[in-house]
Design an enzyme around this catalytic site. Sequence first.
Site, PDB file in Angstrom:
ATOM      1  N   CYS A   9       5.531   3.756   8.934  1.00  0.00           N
ATOM      2  CA  CYS A   9       4.480   2.755   8.761  1.00  0.00           C
ATOM      3  C   CYS A   9       5.115   1.377   8.922  1.00  0.00           C
ATOM      4  O   CYS A   9       6.192   1.259   9.516  1.00  0.00           O
ATOM      5  CB  CYS A   9       3.756   2.920   7.414  1.00  0.00           C
ATOM      6  SG  CYS A   9       4.729   2.511   5.948  1.00  0.00           S
ATOM      7  N   ASN A  12       7.351   0.767   4.916  1.00  0.00           N
ATOM      8  CA  ASN A  12       7.929   1.955   4.276  1.00  0.00           C
ATOM      9  C   ASN A  12       7.888   1.859   2.748  1.00  0.00           C
ATOM     10  O   ASN A  12       8.798   2.284   2.062  1.00  0.00           O
ATOM     11  CB  ASN A  12       9.353   2.198   4.776  1.00  0.00           C
ATOM     12  CG  ASN A  12       9.903   3.590   4.451  1.00  0.00           C
ATOM     13  OD1 ASN A  12      11.097   3.752   4.267  1.00  0.00           O
ATOM     14  ND2 ASN A  12       9.051   4.597   4.388  1.00  0.00           N
ATOM     15  N   CYS A  14       4.358   2.164   1.234  1.00  0.00           N
ATOM     16  CA  CYS A  14       3.080   2.766   0.830  1.00  0.00           C
ATOM     17  C   CYS A  14       2.775   4.044   1.616  1.00  0.00           C
ATOM     18  O   CYS A  14       2.922   5.145   1.105  1.00  0.00           O
ATOM     19  CB  CYS A  14       1.917   1.779   1.003  1.00  0.00           C
ATOM     20  SG  CYS A  14       1.824   0.523  -0.283  1.00  0.00           S
ATOM     21  N   ARG A  15       2.341   3.876   2.863  1.00  0.00           N
ATOM     22  CA  ARG A  15       1.835   5.020   3.625  1.00  0.00           C
ATOM     23  C   ARG A  15       2.899   6.031   4.004  1.00  0.00           C
ATOM     24  O   ARG A  15       2.732   7.232   3.766  1.00  0.00           O
ATOM     25  CB  ARG A  15       1.109   4.530   4.888  1.00  0.00           C
ATOM     26  CG  ARG A  15      -0.131   3.725   4.577  1.00  0.00           C
ATOM     27  CD  ARG A  15      -0.753   3.143   5.828  1.00  0.00           C
ATOM     28  NE  ARG A  15       0.134   2.133   6.403  1.00  0.00           N
ATOM     29  CZ  ARG A  15      -0.055   1.557   7.580  1.00  0.00           C
ATOM     30  NH1 ARG A  15      -1.075   1.912   8.334  1.00  0.00           N
ATOM     31  NH2 ARG A  15       0.781   0.638   8.021  1.00  0.00           N
ATOM     32  N   SER A  16       3.992   5.584   4.633  1.00  0.00           N
ATOM     33  CA  SER A  16       4.975   6.574   5.096  1.00  0.00           C
ATOM     34  C   SER A  16       5.739   7.251   3.959  1.00  0.00           C
ATOM     35  O   SER A  16       5.970   8.461   4.036  1.00  0.00           O
ATOM     36  CB  SER A  16       5.917   5.982   6.150  1.00  0.00           C
ATOM     37  OG  SER A  16       6.619   4.872   5.678  1.00  0.00           O
ATOM     38  N   ASP A 124      -3.813   0.821   5.287  1.00  0.00           N
ATOM     39  CA  ASP A 124      -2.689   0.426   4.448  1.00  0.00           C
ATOM     40  C   ASP A 124      -3.196   0.002   3.065  1.00  0.00           C
ATOM     41  O   ASP A 124      -3.808  -1.060   2.915  1.00  0.00           O
ATOM     42  CB  ASP A 124      -1.933  -0.720   5.106  1.00  0.00           C
ATOM     43  CG  ASP A 124      -0.601  -1.007   4.436  1.00  0.00           C
ATOM     44  OD1 ASP A 124      -0.409  -0.578   3.281  1.00  0.00           O
ATOM     45  OD2 ASP A 124       0.243  -1.666   5.073  1.00  0.00           O
TER      46      ASP A 124
END
Length: 149
Positions: A9, A12, A14-16, A124
């Site tokens: 993301c 690095n 939150c999402r990934s 995000d």
Amino acid sequence: MIMRILFVCLGNICRSPSAEGVFRTLSQKAGLDLEIDSAGTGGWYVGKAPYGPMQDAALQWGYDLSGLRARQFHSGDFDAFDLIIGMDGENIADIESLRPAGNKTLVRLFTDYAPKAGADHVPDPYYTRDFEGSLTLIEEASLGLIATL
């Protein structure tokens, strides 16, 4: 041979890392032996733990992200991983901009594995504040990806 998967993301945090934690847990439950990591296209948070509210939401869902630390995506990741998964189109473009000439590593959009969700990216939650919505989509895409392995 163990398949190696990288989730990417922007920062690095939150999402990934959530995708890494969720996918690792679900793939282990499915009996898959995989190498899983995550990275960000930007380097602002290198060495930092995932964003606190994201960690809290993930923990409520049974996913512990506390041991993860942010790192930046680099061109060597194309050789280190078999599949690189971006959270949105901008991530995919940033990833592809670092692809070494002749490299054939598969790069996919994570939501491609969750077609029923009808989403073209994982929003995000750092900006949307919808941590639950992101986790829902990440779980669905993780299960979809597992079904292809």
